[in-house]
Design an enzyme around this catalytic site. Sequence first.
Site, PDB file in Angstrom:
ATOM      1  N   ASP A  39       0.864  -1.181   0.000  1.00 23.33           N
ATOM      2  CA  ASP A  39       0.000   0.000   0.000  1.00 23.33           C
ATOM      3  C   ASP A  39       0.900   1.231   0.000  1.00 23.33           C
ATOM      4  O   ASP A  39       2.037   1.170   0.488  1.00 23.33           O
ATOM      5  CB  ASP A  39      -0.915  -0.003   1.236  1.00 23.33           C
ATOM      6  CG  ASP A  39      -2.186   0.804   1.009  1.00 23.33           C
ATOM      7  OD1 ASP A  39      -3.266   0.210   0.911  1.00 23.33           O
ATOM      8  OD2 ASP A  39      -2.083   2.047   0.909  1.00 23.33           O
ATOM      9  N   PHE A 162     -16.768 -10.535  -4.574  1.00 18.13           N
ATOM     10  CA  PHE A 162     -18.156 -10.372  -4.122  1.00 18.13           C
ATOM     11  C   PHE A 162     -18.276 -10.342  -2.600  1.00 18.13           C
ATOM     12  O   PHE A 162     -19.367 -10.508  -2.062  1.00 18.13           O
ATOM     13  CB  PHE A 162     -19.026 -11.510  -4.680  1.00 18.13           C
ATOM     14  CG  PHE A 162     -18.946 -11.612  -6.185  1.00 18.13           C
ATOM     15  CD1 PHE A 162     -19.675 -10.741  -6.984  1.00 18.13           C
ATOM     16  CD2 PHE A 162     -18.130 -12.554  -6.791  1.00 18.13           C
ATOM     17  CE1 PHE A 162     -19.594 -10.813  -8.365  1.00 18.13           C
ATOM     18  CE2 PHE A 162     -18.035 -12.635  -8.176  1.00 18.13           C
ATOM     19  CZ  PHE A 162     -18.771 -11.760  -8.971  1.00 18.13           C
ATOM     20  N   GLU A 165     -18.803  -6.846   3.577  1.00 12.97           N
ATOM     21  CA  GLU A 165     -18.209  -6.431   4.842  1.00 12.97           C
ATOM     22  C   GLU A 165     -18.991  -7.099   5.969  1.00 12.97           C
ATOM     23  O   GLU A 165     -20.197  -7.311   5.856  1.00 12.97           O
ATOM     24  CB  GLU A 165     -18.243  -4.908   4.967  1.00 12.97           C
ATOM     25  CG  GLU A 165     -17.268  -4.263   4.007  1.00 12.97           C
ATOM     26  CD  GLU A 165     -17.290  -2.744   4.044  1.00 12.97           C
ATOM     27  OE1 GLU A 165     -17.657  -2.177   5.082  1.00 12.97           O
ATOM     28  OE2 GLU A 165     -16.943  -2.146   3.025  1.00 12.97           O
ATOM     29  N   LYS A 217     -19.968  -8.232 -11.839  1.00 14.67           N
ATOM     30  CA  LYS A 217     -19.926  -7.530 -10.551  1.00 14.67           C
ATOM     31  C   LYS A 217     -20.959  -6.405 -10.481  1.00 14.67           C
ATOM     32  O   LYS A 217     -21.743  -6.329  -9.534  1.00 14.67           O
ATOM     33  CB  LYS A 217     -18.517  -6.982 -10.314  1.00 14.67           C
ATOM     34  CG  LYS A 217     -18.348  -6.191  -9.038  1.00 14.67           C
ATOM     35  CD  LYS A 217     -18.662  -7.014  -7.803  1.00 14.67           C
ATOM     36  CE  LYS A 217     -18.778  -6.174  -6.551  1.00 14.67           C
ATOM     37  NZ  LYS A 217     -17.536  -5.820  -5.939  1.00 14.67           N
ATOM     38  N   CYS A 273     -19.944   0.313  -1.845  1.00 11.58           N
ATOM     39  CA  CYS A 273     -20.136  -0.410  -3.108  1.00 11.58           C
ATOM     40  C   CYS A 273     -21.467  -0.106  -3.789  1.00 11.58           C
ATOM     41  O   CYS A 273     -21.492   0.506  -4.852  1.00 11.58           O
ATOM     42  CB  CYS A 273     -20.009  -1.913  -2.872  1.00 11.58           C
ATOM     43  SG  CYS A 273     -18.350  -2.384  -2.376  1.00 11.58           S
TER      44      CYS A 273
HETATM   45  C1  UDX Z   1     -22.106  -5.446  -1.237  1.00 10.03           C
HETATM   46  C2  UDX Z   1     -22.395  -6.785  -1.940  1.00 10.03           C
HETATM   47  O1  UDX Z   1     -23.336  -7.542  -1.150  1.00 10.03           O
HETATM   48  C3  UDX Z   1     -21.102  -7.570  -2.123  1.00 10.03           C
HETATM   49  O2  UDX Z   1     -21.357  -8.774  -2.840  1.00 10.03           O
HETATM   50  C4  UDX Z   1     -20.101  -6.711  -2.874  1.00 10.03           C
HETATM   51  O3  UDX Z   1     -18.848  -7.379  -2.986  1.00 10.03           O
HETATM   52  C5  UDX Z   1     -19.896  -5.381  -2.179  1.00 10.03           C
HETATM   53  O4  UDX Z   1     -21.167  -4.726  -1.992  1.00 10.03           O
HETATM   54  P1  UDX Z   1     -21.581  -4.723   1.278  1.00 10.03           P
HETATM   55  O5  UDX Z   1     -21.372  -3.338   0.749  1.00 10.03           O
HETATM   56  O6  UDX Z   1     -20.620  -5.284   2.277  1.00 10.03           O
HETATM   57  O7  UDX Z   1     -21.605  -5.754   0.059  1.00 10.03           O
HETATM   58  O8  UDX Z   1     -23.033  -4.713   1.938  1.00 10.03           O
HETATM   59  P2  UDX Z   1     -24.392  -5.556   1.819  1.00 10.03           P
HETATM   60  O9  UDX Z   1     -24.438  -6.613   2.847  1.00 10.03           O
HETATM   61  O10 UDX Z   1     -24.666  -5.950   0.425  1.00 10.03           O
HETATM   62  O11 UDX Z   1     -25.446  -4.417   2.262  1.00 10.03           O
HETATM   63  C6  UDX Z   1     -25.543  -3.215   1.503  1.00 10.03           C
HETATM   64  C7  UDX Z   1     -26.534  -2.269   2.117  1.00 10.03           C
HETATM   65  O12 UDX Z   1     -27.866  -2.724   1.904  1.00 10.03           O
HETATM   66  C8  UDX Z   1     -26.408  -2.062   3.628  1.00 10.03           C
HETATM   67  O13 UDX Z   1     -26.510  -0.673   3.888  1.00 10.03           O
HETATM   68  C9  UDX Z   1     -27.585  -2.818   4.202  1.00 10.03           C
HETATM   69  O14 UDX Z   1     -28.030  -2.260   5.410  1.00 10.03           O
HETATM   70  C10 UDX Z   1     -28.611  -2.633   3.091  1.00 10.03           C
HETATM   71  N1  UDX Z   1     -29.643  -3.702   3.049  1.00 10.03           N
HETATM   72  C11 UDX Z   1     -29.276  -4.989   2.788  1.00 10.03           C
HETATM   73  C12 UDX Z   1     -30.983  -3.363   3.197  1.00 10.03           C
HETATM   74  O15 UDX Z   1     -31.327  -2.192   3.400  1.00 10.03           O
HETATM   75  N2  UDX Z   1     -31.939  -4.356   3.109  1.00 10.03           N
HETATM   76  C13 UDX Z   1     -31.608  -5.640   2.857  1.00 10.03           C
HETATM   77  O16 UDX Z   1     -32.519  -6.464   2.775  1.00 10.03           O
HETATM   78  C14 UDX Z   1     -30.249  -5.981   2.694  1.00 10.03           C
END
Ligand code: UDX
Length: 468
Positions: A39, A162, A165, A217, A273
């Site tokens: 990094d 994919f 977090e 993606k 993301c």
């Molecule tokens: C996402 C994708 O899931 C992952 O595959 C990709 O690699 C990166 O982007 P992440 O950003 O870690 O992952 O969060 P994720 O668990 O997908 O949740 C995204 C947002 O959606 C959160 O703010 C969560 O609170 C919200 N969410 C999720 C809802 O509001 N309702 C749901 O039913 C599910």
Amino acid sequence: MNNLPPLSAPKITVIGTGYLGATHAICMAVMGFDVLGYDVDHRKIGQLQAGVVPFYEPGLPEKLQEALTSGRLRFTTDLDEVAQFGDVHFICVGTPQAPNSSAANLTYVESAFTELAARITHKSLLVGKSTVPIGTAARLAGMVADISPLGPALEVAWNPEFLREGFAVQDTLHPDRLVFGVASAWSESMLRRAFEPLLTEGTPLIVADMPTAELVKVAANSFLATKISFINAMAEVCEATSADVSVLAAALSLDDRIGPRFLKPGLGFGGGCLPKDIRAFKHRAEQLGVGQAVSFLGEVDSINNRRRIRTVDLIRELAGGSLAGVKVAALGAAFKPNSDDVRDAPALDVARMLYLEGAAVTVYDPEANTNAHRLYPDLNYVDSLATAAEGADVVALLTEWDEFRSADPDYLGGLVNHRRIVDGRHALDAGRYISSGWEYRALGRPYQAKAAAPSAVPQRDTTPNLAL
Ligand code: UDX
């Protein structure tokens, strides 16, 4: 998992040690590869080398210890060392939203590829993991071939990531699929060697061309964002009637063609993301002349943003019509539980809007206070749920941490000034709150009057258990 790959195992480097890169570097070492992480941020590299994960991710500190103890993981800020060491270089730098545009900022990706390409003198593979607009990989391959002392022999491939977090270790060590975007049989064979432990375990593999891999993606993230905004659009319809979106979601989820995941209504999506990926995808599709095909993503984004505004409306309504001087306990700042990430976090956005309307906002997040403070230093941050709730006129549940889900409404009720709560994540047991004398409000659910006395007949809990 067998963590002893064959002697011919490629040496791995990981460029960029943020959420994605640090997890990838650590997990590749845990799988048995020799890994060098890089990094430009000396502080971050110092922390990782000392066994400290610079962000909150459950299970990752233990894996970092394991990897460092094995002797297979090192970190550096010297790009020449990276160029010499690696056979497969994974580029995991960020592609944030560009300032004043919905496009992705590709500066970091471009400089990582070109600076590395200028230094590599033995046949090796550059693999992009960052989320990029379609066509980026092919363009980078051209730039790399022009710059590299090896010419076109220095190849580029794409391997979208994919991981979520909060589940990063699990998603990296046991992904639901691998996608290789390749332009040659040699690139594919190198990637197969780099992921041999996962392929041996039976992880499904899709081998594609590079544009398809890039598209997988953004299409996946667009689908997930659309599903969330769909149920939140239904919440808007519910709000105009006396229908209840929680019950609606529970009923829809029992159709296994629809399913319960990503159908949880509430404050909507945020993070590093989903929001920026749908915007960048729409922008790229417009450049390609197919903007109409994904114009709905603009609506997905708008629905999502309206939920934040509507949450502020609900809090204002509960406070009696004005937020000026109202004490609000904002529970949560991270974009989702089990993360300290506040990028485009709905919770923090709501707290900021409340503050701008004159509310006295007290924020408590179990892990994200420090990051939130860096972004919005004007808000008041406290170190416990009890301190946040003390004297509050309205409590707003904005990120559904377990600590908030499991809080006792009677105990909380003893701390606040008024028993009024907005459940921005449909995470609480409405019946328990109402029967202990709280005014309970949630997006897309009809107003339920508070019980006459704490001992009143408990309300039926209609909160569905929708696994995310
Ligand atoms: C996402 C994708 O899931 C992952 O595959 C990709 O690699 C990166 O982007 P992440 O950003 O870690 O992952 O969060 P994720 O668990 O997908 O949740 C995204 C947002 O959606 C959160 O703010 C969560 O609170 C919200 N969410 C999720 C809802 O509001 N309702 C749901 O039913 C599910």
